[in-house]
Design a protein around this motif. Structure first.
Motif, PDB file in Angstrom:
ATOM      1  N   ARG A 206       0.839  -1.200   0.000  1.00 54.88           N
ATOM      2  CA  ARG A 206       0.000   0.000   0.000  1.00 54.88           C
ATOM      3  C   ARG A 206       0.875   1.252   0.000  1.00 54.88           C
ATOM      4  NH1 ARG A 206      -1.243   3.192   4.259  1.00 54.88           N
ATOM      5  NH2 ARG A 206      -3.318   4.200   4.407  1.00 54.88           N
ATOM      6  N   HIS A 207       1.905   1.266   0.850  1.00 52.18           N
ATOM      7  CA  HIS A 207       2.806   2.415   0.916  1.00 52.18           C
ATOM      8  C   HIS A 207       3.487   2.653  -0.423  1.00 52.18           C
ATOM      9  CE1 HIS A 207       6.774   4.297   1.647  1.00 52.18           C
ATOM     10  NE2 HIS A 207       6.096   5.045   2.501  1.00 52.18           N
ATOM     11  N   ASP A 208       3.952   1.569  -1.064  1.00 52.37           N
ATOM     12  CA  ASP A 208       4.626   1.699  -2.359  1.00 52.37           C
ATOM     13  C   ASP A 208       3.672   2.261  -3.416  1.00 52.37           C
ATOM     14  OD1 ASP A 208       6.891   0.550  -1.243  1.00 52.37           O
ATOM     15  OD2 ASP A 208       6.371  -1.481  -1.914  1.00 52.37           O
ATOM     16  N   ILE A 209       2.450   1.778  -3.416  1.00 47.28           N
ATOM     17  CA  ILE A 209       1.465   2.226  -4.407  1.00 47.28           C
ATOM     18  C   ILE A 209       1.170   3.710  -4.230  1.00 47.28           C
ATOM     19  CG2 ILE A 209      -0.946   1.980  -5.128  1.00 47.28           C
ATOM     20  CD1 ILE A 209      -0.651  -1.039  -4.350  1.00 47.28           C
ATOM     21  N   LEU A 210       0.929   4.130  -2.991  1.00 45.60           N
ATOM     22  CA  LEU A 210       0.637   5.540  -2.736  1.00 45.60           C
ATOM     23  C   LEU A 210       1.831   6.421  -3.090  1.00 45.60           C
ATOM     24  CD1 LEU A 210      -1.324   5.282   0.631  1.00 45.60           C
ATOM     25  CD2 LEU A 210      -2.249   5.878  -1.619  1.00 45.60           C
ATOM     26  N   HIS A 216       3.374  11.110  -9.112  1.00 44.04           N
ATOM     27  CA  HIS A 216       2.827  11.538 -10.413  1.00 44.04           C
ATOM     28  C   HIS A 216       1.725  12.581 -10.268  1.00 44.04           C
ATOM     29  CE1 HIS A 216       1.780  11.069 -14.692  1.00 44.04           C
ATOM     30  NE2 HIS A 216       0.517  11.182 -14.284  1.00 44.04           N
ATOM     31  N   TYR A 217       0.807  12.343  -9.323  1.00 44.73           N
ATOM     32  CA  TYR A 217      -0.396  13.182  -9.248  1.00 44.73           C
ATOM     33  C   TYR A 217      -0.318  14.295  -8.212  1.00 44.73           C
ATOM     34  CZ  TYR A 217      -2.817   9.691 -12.110  1.00 44.73           C
ATOM     35  OH  TYR A 217      -3.208   8.852 -13.134  1.00 44.73           O
ATOM     36  N   GLY A 218       0.573  14.176  -7.241  1.00 47.94           N
ATOM     37  CA  GLY A 218       0.582  15.129  -6.142  1.00 47.94           C
ATOM     38  C   GLY A 218      -0.134  14.567  -4.927  1.00 47.94           C
ATOM     39  N   PRO A 219      -0.512  15.424  -3.982  1.00 48.88           N
ATOM     40  CA  PRO A 219      -1.074  14.958  -2.705  1.00 48.88           C
ATOM     41  C   PRO A 219      -2.316  14.077  -2.889  1.00 48.88           C
ATOM     42  CG  PRO A 219      -0.560  17.292  -2.594  1.00 48.88           C
ATOM     43  CD  PRO A 219      -0.394  16.896  -4.033  1.00 48.88           C
ATOM     44  N   ILE A 220      -2.331  12.956  -2.179  1.00 51.00           N
ATOM     45  CA  ILE A 220      -3.444  12.009  -2.220  1.00 51.00           C
ATOM     46  C   ILE A 220      -4.124  12.019  -0.860  1.00 51.00           C
ATOM     47  CG2 ILE A 220      -4.068   9.573  -2.439  1.00 51.00           C
ATOM     48  CD1 ILE A 220      -1.737   9.258  -4.384  1.00 51.00           C
ATOM     49  N   THR A 221      -5.446  12.146  -0.865  1.00 47.02           N
ATOM     50  CA  THR A 221      -6.208  12.280   0.371  1.00 47.02           C
ATOM     51  C   THR A 221      -6.966  11.000   0.685  1.00 47.02           C
ATOM     52  OG1 THR A 221      -6.537  14.627  -0.113  1.00 47.02           O
ATOM     53  CG2 THR A 221      -7.943  13.644   1.593  1.00 47.02           C
ATOM     54  N   PRO A 222      -6.766  10.405   1.855  1.00 47.92           N
ATOM     55  CA  PRO A 222      -7.575   9.238   2.231  1.00 47.92           C
ATOM     56  C   PRO A 222      -9.009   9.656   2.536  1.00 47.92           C
ATOM     57  CG  PRO A 222      -6.154   9.871   4.049  1.00 47.92           C
ATOM     58  CD  PRO A 222      -5.769  10.747   2.879  1.00 47.92           C
ATOM     59  N   PHE A 234      -9.105   6.453  -1.712  1.00 47.80           N
ATOM     60  CA  PHE A 234      -8.311   7.669  -1.717  1.00 47.80           C
ATOM     61  C   PHE A 234      -8.778   8.577  -2.853  1.00 47.80           C
ATOM     62  CE2 PHE A 234      -5.869   4.176  -0.041  1.00 47.80           C
ATOM     63  CZ  PHE A 234      -5.241   4.695   1.083  1.00 47.80           C
ATOM     64  N   ARG A 235      -8.506   9.873  -2.691  1.00 49.83           N
ATOM     65  CA  ARG A 235      -8.897  10.842  -3.718  1.00 49.83           C
ATOM     66  C   ARG A 235      -7.663  11.565  -4.240  1.00 49.83           C
ATOM     67  NH1 ARG A 235     -12.782  13.253  -1.243  1.00 49.83           N
ATOM     68  NH2 ARG A 235     -14.511  12.308  -2.381  1.00 49.83           N
ATOM     69  N   LEU A 236      -7.557  11.654  -5.572  1.00 51.16           N
ATOM     70  CA  LEU A 236      -6.502  12.424  -6.218  1.00 51.16           C
ATOM     71  C   LEU A 236      -6.873  13.904  -6.220  1.00 51.16           C
ATOM     72  CD1 LEU A 236      -5.774  10.183  -9.345  1.00 51.16           C
ATOM     73  CD2 LEU A 236      -4.541  10.219  -7.161  1.00 51.16           C
ATOM     74  N   PRO A 237      -5.923  14.796  -6.496  1.00 51.45           N
ATOM     75  CA  PRO A 237      -6.222  16.226  -6.528  1.00 51.45           C
ATOM     76  C   PRO A 237      -7.346  16.605  -7.490  1.00 51.45           C
ATOM     77  CG  PRO A 237      -3.855  15.906  -6.426  1.00 51.45           C
ATOM     78  CD  PRO A 237      -4.464  14.540  -6.610  1.00 51.45           C
ATOM     79  N   ASP A 238      -7.536  15.838  -8.572  1.00 53.25           N
ATOM     80  CA  ASP A 238      -8.603  16.164  -9.533  1.00 53.25           C
ATOM     81  C   ASP A 238      -9.946  15.552  -9.143  1.00 53.25           C
ATOM     82  OD1 ASP A 238      -8.344  13.488 -10.120  1.00 53.25           O
ATOM     83  OD2 ASP A 238      -7.929  13.754 -12.255  1.00 53.25           O
ATOM     84  N   GLY A 239     -10.017  14.892  -7.995  1.00 52.84           N
ATOM     85  CA  GLY A 239     -11.271  14.309  -7.526  1.00 52.84           C
ATOM     86  C   GLY A 239     -11.439  12.836  -7.816  1.00 52.84           C
ATOM     87  N   THR A 240     -10.566  12.277  -8.624  1.00 50.96           N
ATOM     88  CA  THR A 240     -10.652  10.850  -8.945  1.00 50.96           C
ATOM     89  C   THR A 240     -10.450  10.007  -7.687  1.00 50.96           C
ATOM     90  OG1 THR A 240      -9.826  11.216 -11.181  1.00 50.96           O
ATOM     91  CG2 THR A 240      -9.640   8.976 -10.302  1.00 50.96           C
ATOM     92  N   VAL A 241     -11.312   8.990  -7.530  1.00 49.23           N
ATOM     93  CA  VAL A 241     -11.236   8.107  -6.371  1.00 49.23           C
ATOM     94  C   VAL A 241     -10.735   6.729  -6.819  1.00 49.23           C
ATOM     95  CG1 VAL A 241     -12.587   6.908  -4.593  1.00 49.23           C
ATOM     96  CG2 VAL A 241     -13.040   9.323  -5.112  1.00 49.23           C
TER      97      VAL A 241
END
Length: 339
Positions: A206-210, A216-222, A234-241
């Protein structure tokens, strides 16, 4: 609602409809020969529907059809129709490798199927063939597109991430899922069932994947969710889950409310179970609904399984089931359990 010995409700049933599969994925079926369930032992549609009804009377409200490859079962739409008529089932889903999905998606939706999950480990045809031993990559992509074109409640893609095999495709796979309004879930490579080639070094955590996706995408929000679902989201900066199923490094045993019924009627309470409860025997001997309810209730109340947690404490991690044991008992195989 019936609870087990650790207070977990019986909420989710994974219903295997066949142990046959039309792929040989290296993390599930890497061997040359397999022991199959005798066809006369496979439960009929009526038997599957009856047992599922009894499970729902115990509290199960989510049913996922699995295999093997469930789309190989020719009477599957009839089973879905019967299950869809059960008012206690609020979520009726399927997990498929997608090869036969393009031809069957419309019929499955019409029968009452609500959600579809397709296994997709690579976007590269040559890599797909190396992973599965079959050249069906284009068919899988057609199946995903067919499902995306229909009004299913949701479409998900599952990717087992293996070091040295496909961890370089995480961004590509996530972008592919976004383009089809599908949610992708990355799964840590597990050491269960038929994973005879598993090594701890092959696990992408999980740590490696995040870390890879964050670079690539920037901050990822759980996402703050409190459910029994296996995936952390998790949510990417553009809203993708997207989701991660981290069974190897962050087991969710304490909230696991799922069990598995094999296509021949063996009820398994944990992915790391080495034995289960035979339901086909009493069913075909004429057991009443009440007798079967009592059996289901007693077995679930005695459940204390937390296999993934216990595996974390092992001094030396090797494949969970030796090859010789798998060859002597088909019920130990992942393709029989239904994943």
């Amino acid at each position: 609602m019936v609870h087990d010995g650790l207070g977990r409700p019986a909420g989710s049933l994974r219903l295997s409809v066949t142990d046959r599969c039309n792929l040989r994925c290296h993390y599930c079926m890497p061997e040359a020969q397999y022991t199959w369930l005798p066809r006369p032992d496979l439960l009929t549609v009526a038997e599957l529907a009856r047992l599922t009804r009894l499970f729902t009377e115990m509290g199960v409200d989510r049913v996922r059809l699995t295999g093997g490859e469930p789309l190989l079962r020719r009477d599957l739409p009839g089973l879905i129709e019967q299950l869809a008529q059960n008012p206690r089932i609020r979520d009726l889903a399927i997990t498929t490798n997608g090869i036969l999905l393009a031809a069957q998606a419309a019929a499955l939706h019409a029968a009452g199927l609500q959600r579809v999950t397709v296994s997709l480990d690579t976007l590269r045809p040559a890599r797909f063939q190396a992973l599965t031993r079959f050249d069906h990559h284009a068919a899988v992509l057609r199946g995903i597109d067919a499902a995306a074109a229909l009004p299913f409640r949701s479409l998900k893609l599952d990717t087992v991430v293996v070091r040295g095999v496909n961890e370089d495709e995480l961004v590509e796979l996530l972008e592919f899922a976004k383009g089809r309004r599908a949610e992708i879930r990355f799964i840590e490579y597990m050491d269960v069932g038929g994973a005879t080639r598993w090594t701890l070094e092959a696990v992408v955590t999980r740590h490696d994947i995040l870390e890879r996706l964050g670079a690539h995408y920037g901050p990822i929000t759980p996402l703050a969710e409190h459910t029994s679902a296996p995936a952390e989201r998790f949510r990417l900066p553009d809203g993708t889950v997207f989701g991660i199923i981290a069974s190897m490094t962050a087991p969710f045993c304490r909230r696991c409310d799922r069990s598995r019924l094999t296509a021949d009627g063996v009820w398994l309470l944990c992915l790391y179970a080495t034995q289960g409860t035979d339901l086909r025997g009493p069913l075909r001997r004429g057991a009443s609904d009440q007798a079967l309810r009592d059996l289901l209730t007693a077995v679930w109340r005695a459940r204390r399984d937390r296999g993934a947690e216990l595996r974390l404490t092992a001094d030396r991690r090797t494949p969970f089931i030796p090859v010789d044991a798998l060859k002597s008992d088909a019920h130990l195989e992942m393709h029989t359990w239904g994943g």
